[in-house]
Design a protein around this motif. Sequence first.
Motif, PDB file in Angstrom:
ATOM      1  N   ASP A  86       0.805  -1.219   0.000  1.00  0.00           N
ATOM      2  CA  ASP A  86       0.000   0.000   0.000  1.00  0.00           C
ATOM      3  C   ASP A  86       0.843   1.277   0.000  1.00  0.00           C
ATOM      4  O   ASP A  86       0.385   2.321  -0.410  1.00  0.00           O
ATOM      5  CB  ASP A  86      -0.899   0.026   1.246  1.00  0.00           C
TER       6      ASP A  86
ATOM      7  N   SER B 162      -5.586   1.143   8.009  1.00  0.00           N
ATOM      8  CA  SER B 162      -5.118  -0.168   8.498  1.00  0.00           C
ATOM      9  C   SER B 162      -6.051  -0.747   9.547  1.00  0.00           C
ATOM     10  O   SER B 162      -5.616  -1.240  10.587  1.00  0.00           O
ATOM     11  CB  SER B 162      -3.703  -0.034   9.086  1.00  0.00           C
ATOM     12  N   LYS B 417      -6.445   6.403  -0.667  1.00  0.00           N
ATOM     13  CA  LYS B 417      -6.528   4.949  -0.690  1.00  0.00           C
ATOM     14  C   LYS B 417      -6.322   4.463  -2.127  1.00  0.00           C
ATOM     15  O   LYS B 417      -7.008   4.945  -3.042  1.00  0.00           O
ATOM     16  CB  LYS B 417      -7.903   4.471  -0.184  1.00  0.00           C
ATOM     17  N   LYS B 520      -6.504  -0.638   4.236  1.00  0.00           N
ATOM     18  CA  LYS B 520      -5.370  -0.025   3.534  1.00  0.00           C
ATOM     19  C   LYS B 520      -4.777   1.142   4.319  1.00  0.00           C
ATOM     20  O   LYS B 520      -5.462   1.786   5.104  1.00  0.00           O
ATOM     21  CB  LYS B 520      -5.836   0.495   2.160  1.00  0.00           C
TER      22      LYS B 520
END
Lengths: 89, 574
Positions: A86, B162, B417, B520
Amino acid sequence: MAVIEIIFSVTNLYDDIWFVREQRQPDIAQVAAVCYRRDLKLQPIRAHQPMSDLLMLAMLAAAFAAAIAYIWACLDMIHPPDAAPDDVP
Amino acid sequence: MTWQGWLQIAVFAALITAVVKPLGLYILRSLDGHGRVQHAVAPFEHGLYRLAGINPQEEQNWVQYALALLWFHLAGIVVLYVLQRAQNLLPLNPQQLGAVDPDLALNTAVSFATNTSWQSYAGETTLSYFSQMAGITVQSFLSCATGVVVAMALIRGFARRSSRTIGNFWLDLTRVTLYVLLPISTVGALVLVWQGVPQTLGPYVSATTLEGAHQLLARGPVASQEVIKLISGDGGGFFNANSAHPFENPTALAGLLEMLLIFLIGVALTNTFGRTVGDQRQGWALFAVMAVLFVAGSAVIYHSEAVRNPEIASLNIDQSPSAQQSSGNMEGKEVRFGVAQSSLFATVSTASSDGAVDSMHDSFMPLSGLILLGNMMVDEVIVGGPGSGLFGMLLFVVVAVFAAGLMIGRTPEYLGKKIEGNEVKMTMLALLCPPAFILILAGVATVLPAGLAGPSNAGPHGFSEILYAYTSAAATNGSAFAGLNANTPFYNLSLSLAMFAGRFLVIVPVLCVAGLLAAKRVVPVSAGTLPTHGMQFVGLLLGTIVIVGGLTFFPALALGPVVEHFTMQSGFTY
């Protein structure tokens, strides 16, 4: 006319209107005749035998079983997780 | 067209824009439990959790959230089904109405639990007061709250970092119902009672007309159901004529209020979204897209309805506006509302997922029918239902940034994101599900005798009636084009399937996207980041919605309203 309009607005006569329309171009007398003939105690027009409660509930159970299986299908589709990290711009 | 007509549309647009910010903030505080009202009612709220054995602090991942939602609505459908089947044995049935037939009861139960409110029945001749109050109204509250909580779960997906969880379904559901829906409904119902909407448990009233005939005037606990019917995006009327009925929509002020209530939560959630992700401009960008599509749709429908109907003009009937009459196509419209208000109400009804009507959409001009269908076919993102409109819009955002990413050769991002394969797969699953059910089921209905028995008109207009029914069902709108006799086993069951799929088979992948995004981390903004709060992005999102909606449904629309428009110009109607 006003009475007929009020009757239309407070009862379920739309089916009757469409039913008459199917017979081509109703005039107001025809519509009025339908109104009075039905005596305002209307139930939806049904032309079939009622189905069973068991069948309805079985179909509902099948639909929800499919929806729950769908969750697992979604899980399967997103497996494995995306490989790309990510934090890489 | 008249300036008064345009003024009505402008005033409505201004009023609804004015509520976006304050109500958006209120909804956010309601869900966080941080407002003054929330603090005052908190003991009652926690009492409810203790009673139900729920730990509100326990967060859920997307699978747990989706399972809770599905089980909850399965229970809701079963309860509503049983209430209808046993209503002849239950109290508050002054007209002694009998049990509802099984297929109609299933259709109605699925309809209200999915926030669709498709009505194959007429309320005043089918449902007891108890069924209306404990069944229909309760489901209106709960299905509306579900839409809002799913939207909030998706918003948290964008806002959290997260995180394995997206919230607690039971907590969200309770707070939306307690702090948002109940207060607005209570105040709104009192206002409607003031305007003349009945609120009584007394039986229907018998009146003698001037001709001496006996007439039964249906009434009941209408006001309390009317408000949640509107704010929930539900739209299921107490009476068969819905908001065209003078007891549901008695005055011009009530009509304006009803339209505002329909859009209220849907538009406010754009601001809630902006506040939650820390940038209110993001919410305004989504609102701008909704506004452009809504104003364009309203203008086309008003113009289409206000111009002269060529078939009526050929009879040398004057259709020009005057002090005595509204101009244009008045068939199927209330004289007291006129063309402009009816056009606006129809646009509001189909642009939201509400489906309430104050005029008969079947009698609208073909081009208006095209817009009404189009409003629903774009997944009802033009405000849409409370919550469902916003999460539908966010799905299109994912597609738009994905397309933009492909064009510039960069991994798509939205609000920091990264939008990757899994999110796009789930988004497409959610976006393709309603069109698949609409087109397949409408196609089946146009070839089977049971389906062809429904429409009252032949040719393209009959096809539009069928297409509208499945579009309305799968888009969870619930409005009827009229002219279709849908109270048959074939339509009751196939429309139930469309409603079920259009609601739950969309919500599951939406929650999946929420879970994926919440997990994410956030990518820092860089020079290559696509700004998603400006006019460029608004244009990109508009194009995505129109192109995706247009390409998916254009062939079906060409067979219905488009061909009907051209044949009408040639003097041929169906």
